[in-house]
Design an enzyme around this catalytic site. Structure first.
Site, PDB file in Angstrom:
ATOM      1  N   SER A  26       0.779  -1.003  -0.167  1.00  0.00           N
ATOM      2  CA  SER A  26       0.173  -0.135  -0.003  1.00  0.00           C
ATOM      3  C   SER A  26       1.051   1.123   0.055  1.00  0.00           C
ATOM      4  O   SER A  26       0.565   2.225  -0.746  1.00  0.00           O
ATOM      5  CB  SER A  26      -1.025   0.256   1.104  1.00  0.00           C
ATOM      6  OG  SER A  26      -1.757  -1.049   0.964  1.00  0.00           O
ATOM      7  N   THR A  71      -5.736  -3.478   7.174  1.00  0.00           N
ATOM      8  CA  THR A  71      -5.676  -4.878   6.481  1.00  0.00           C
ATOM      9  C   THR A  71      -5.559  -6.079   7.766  1.00  0.00           C
ATOM     10  O   THR A  71      -5.907  -5.661   8.687  1.00  0.00           O
ATOM     11  CB  THR A  71      -4.357  -4.823   5.743  1.00  0.00           C
ATOM     12  OG1 THR A  71      -4.316  -6.061   4.958  1.00  0.00           O
ATOM     13  CG2 THR A  71      -3.032  -4.884   6.474  1.00  0.00           C
ATOM     14  N   LYS A  75      -9.617  -5.921  10.109  1.00  0.00           N
ATOM     15  CA  LYS A  75     -10.934  -5.327   9.136  1.00  0.00           C
ATOM     16  C   LYS A  75     -12.158  -5.472  10.189  1.00  0.00           C
ATOM     17  O   LYS A  75     -12.873  -4.473   9.915  1.00  0.00           O
ATOM     18  CB  LYS A  75     -10.921  -6.221   7.773  1.00  0.00           C
ATOM     19  CG  LYS A  75      -9.796  -5.755   7.015  1.00  0.00           C
ATOM     20  CD  LYS A  75     -10.176  -6.313   5.538  1.00  0.00           C
ATOM     21  CE  LYS A  75      -8.882  -6.218   4.682  1.00  0.00           C
ATOM     22  NZ  LYS A  75      -8.904  -6.494   3.298  1.00  0.00           N
ATOM     23  N   ASP A 112     -13.152  -3.088  -0.922  1.00  0.00           N
ATOM     24  CA  ASP A 112     -12.561  -4.247  -1.388  1.00  0.00           C
ATOM     25  C   ASP A 112     -13.544  -4.937  -2.633  1.00  0.00           C
ATOM     26  O   ASP A 112     -12.868  -5.355  -3.590  1.00  0.00           O
ATOM     27  CB  ASP A 112     -12.253  -5.607  -0.295  1.00  0.00           C
ATOM     28  CG  ASP A 112     -11.175  -5.309   0.437  1.00  0.00           C
ATOM     29  OD1 ASP A 112     -10.113  -4.693   0.011  1.00  0.00           O
ATOM     30  OD2 ASP A 112     -11.378  -5.718   1.977  1.00  0.00           O
ATOM     31  N   GLY A 139     -15.246 -16.923   4.060  1.00  0.00           N
ATOM     32  CA  GLY A 139     -14.718 -16.286   5.009  1.00  0.00           C
ATOM     33  C   GLY A 139     -15.043 -14.813   4.785  1.00  0.00           C
ATOM     34  O   GLY A 139     -15.621 -14.189   3.996  1.00  0.00           O
ATOM     35  N   ALA A 141     -12.992 -12.739   3.355  1.00  0.00           N
ATOM     36  CA  ALA A 141     -12.376 -12.266   2.065  1.00  0.00           C
ATOM     37  C   ALA A 141     -13.890 -12.289   1.055  1.00  0.00           C
ATOM     38  O   ALA A 141     -14.168 -11.563   0.328  1.00  0.00           O
ATOM     39  CB  ALA A 141     -11.365 -12.888   1.364  1.00  0.00           C
ATOM     40  N   GLY A 249      -5.008 -11.564  -8.192  1.00  0.00           N
ATOM     41  CA  GLY A 249      -5.871 -10.467  -7.727  1.00  0.00           C
ATOM     42  C   GLY A 249      -5.104  -9.084  -7.859  1.00  0.00           C
ATOM     43  O   GLY A 249      -5.366  -8.184  -6.957  1.00  0.00           O
TER      44      GLY A 249
HETATM   45  P1  ATR Z   1     -10.224 -14.555   4.925  1.00  0.00           P
HETATM   46  O1  ATR Z   1     -10.470 -13.488   5.919  1.00  0.00           O
HETATM   47  O2  ATR Z   1      -9.065 -14.550   4.242  1.00  0.00           O
HETATM   48  O3  ATR Z   1     -11.636 -14.941   4.159  1.00  0.00           O
HETATM   49  P2  ATR Z   1     -11.000 -16.618   6.833  1.00  0.00           P
HETATM   50  O4  ATR Z   1     -12.105 -15.914   7.445  1.00  0.00           O
HETATM   51  O5  ATR Z   1     -10.214 -17.359   7.972  1.00  0.00           O
HETATM   52  O6  ATR Z   1     -10.023 -15.707   6.058  1.00  0.00           O
HETATM   53  O7  ATR Z   1     -11.557 -17.700   5.736  1.00  0.00           O
HETATM   54  C1  ATR Z   1     -10.682 -18.584   4.920  1.00  0.00           C
HETATM   55  C2  ATR Z   1     -11.664 -19.290   3.962  1.00  0.00           C
HETATM   56  O8  ATR Z   1     -10.795 -19.980   3.087  1.00  0.00           O
HETATM   57  C3  ATR Z   1     -12.677 -20.279   4.047  1.00  0.00           C
HETATM   58  O9  ATR Z   1     -13.674 -19.981   3.410  1.00  0.00           O
HETATM   59  C4  ATR Z   1     -11.810 -21.619   4.456  1.00  0.00           C
HETATM   60  O10 ATR Z   1     -12.718 -22.430   4.350  1.00  0.00           O
HETATM   61  P3  ATR Z   1     -13.219 -23.202   5.947  1.00  0.00           P
HETATM   62  O11 ATR Z   1     -14.446 -22.330   6.062  1.00  0.00           O
HETATM   63  O12 ATR Z   1     -13.907 -24.415   5.347  1.00  0.00           O
HETATM   64  O13 ATR Z   1     -12.059 -23.048   6.673  1.00  0.00           O
HETATM   65  C5  ATR Z   1     -10.998 -21.507   3.244  1.00  0.00           C
HETATM   66  N1  ATR Z   1      -9.945 -22.172   3.079  1.00  0.00           N
HETATM   67  C6  ATR Z   1      -8.625 -22.003   3.620  1.00  0.00           C
HETATM   68  N2  ATR Z   1      -7.761 -22.977   3.309  1.00  0.00           N
HETATM   69  C7  ATR Z   1      -8.478 -23.856   2.554  1.00  0.00           C
HETATM   70  C8  ATR Z   1      -8.278 -25.030   1.743  1.00  0.00           C
HETATM   71  N3  ATR Z   1      -6.942 -25.742   1.859  1.00  0.00           N
HETATM   72  N4  ATR Z   1      -9.027 -25.614   0.935  1.00  0.00           N
HETATM   73  C9  ATR Z   1     -10.445 -24.771   0.878  1.00  0.00           C
HETATM   74  N5  ATR Z   1     -10.783 -23.896   1.498  1.00  0.00           N
HETATM   75  C10 ATR Z   1      -9.823 -23.443   2.138  1.00  0.00           C
END
Ligand code: ATR
Length: 281
Positions: A26, A71, A75, A112, A139, A141, A249
């Site tokens: 940033s 970040t 957030k 975002d 999640g 994002a 991205g």
């Molecule tokens: P963020 O804020 O980056 O979205 P988060 O809230 O921790 O972080 O969410 C991470 C997302 O990535 C979730 O959808 C997670 O799936 P789960 O809800 O089942 O945990 C997904 N994720 C992370 N690693 C993954 C993997 N190896 N395969 C599939 N989904 C994954």
């Protein structure tokens, strides 16, 4: 207010708060925006530990700071600093931008989602309206981009998540905004999608979400919200499946920054030169 040795006079002070934050691009992006638009401003990195977040952010604004990007992992926590939230920040349940207003109140925004739609529609010329969209991940994002995506009126947004219940809950939370459905990976139906967006954090560990290969077809545009040097694992996987195109991205990163900059300074910088600089090497 901070003095910026690179500019004469007093400059407005901005920055990005995270933990860790040293890797953040940033400062580079906003310095390019400031040069391009002739804005006198400084932009710094702020690594505040969780226990000091609230008082450090408050102190930044008390000293005359004008705005912050927020970040990971703050957030959601930073919502508490805003006196008012934009609609899209309310939908996201999270802010990536705080702006001090003339009346001394702080506006919380989330750029975002619009960063993603701007990159898709303006830079990549992807049509979303009336198309089938798959968002992988449920999640923060994914939540952050759903409202702007649904605002483009796709035929449907299917949210698919490794943990199906999270996808279902997220879909239910956004059902008022358009056609949206939540499923586990094994229950994704309907063949290839027009647009597939990876909003998981799987790329961080070099993994690919275990979705059926049939979601990607020859006409599918694939977007990884993650970015890094070269192609991400998800981008490589989509290209190997013979998709129309697959991109990381970088554009979303630059476009969300441009929206923050516009909120703070009232001018939207050109994103093309910054995107070129970031992806040149
Ligand atoms: P963020 O804020 O980056 O979205 P988060 O809230 O921790 O972080 O969410 C991470 C997302 O990535 C979730 O959808 C997670 O799936 P789960 O809800 O089942 O945990 C997904 N994720 C992370 N690693 C993954 C993997 N190896 N395969 C599939 N989904 C994954």
């Amino acid at each position: 207010m901070a003095q910026n040795p690179g500019m004469s006079g007093t400059v407005d002070s901005y920055g990005v708060v995270g933990h860790p934050v040293a890797h953040s691009l940033s400062p580079f992006i906003h310095a390019m925006f400031a040069r391009q638009t002739g804005q006198a401003m400084s932009y710094r990195l702020f690594d505040f530990p969780p226990e000091a977040l609230q008082e450090s952010v408050a102190a930044f604004f008390a000293r005359g700071g004008r705005g912050l990007n927020i970040t990971l992992p703050y957030k959601v926590a930073a919502v508490a600093h805003a006196n008012e939230l934009t609609k899209r920040a309310q939908h996201a349940g999270a802010v990536n931008t705080l702006a001090m207003r003339k009346d001394g109140t702080i506006l919380g925004d989330n750029t975002d989602g619009v960063g993603l739609t701007q990159d898709l529609c303006s830079n990549r010329h992807v049509v979303v309206t009336h198309r089938r969209v798959l968002v992988i991940g449920a999640g923060g994002a994914a939540r952050g981009v759903l409202a702007p995506l649904l605002g483009l009126e796709p035929q449907i947004v299917v949210i698919a998540n490794r943990t199906a219940d999270r996808a279902k809950a997220l879909a239910a939370a956004f059902a008022r905004l358009g056609a949206v459905e939540g499923v586990g990976f094994r229950y994704i139906a309907g063949g290839a999608f027009d647009l597939v967006i990876n909003a998981t954090s799987a790329s961080l560990t070099g993994e690919i979400p275990d979705v059926p290969v049939g979601v990607v077809g020859p006409d599918t545009f694939c977007y990884d919200m993650a970015y890094g040097k070269g192609d991400t694992p998800f981008v490589r996987w989509c290209l190997e499946l013979g998709c129309r195109a697959a991109v990381p991205g970088w554009g979303m990163l630059v476009e969300q920054a441009a929206e923050s900059f516009r909120l703070w300074r009232g001018v939207r910088p050109l994103t093309g030169p910054v995107l070129s600089a970031l992806t040149a090497s």
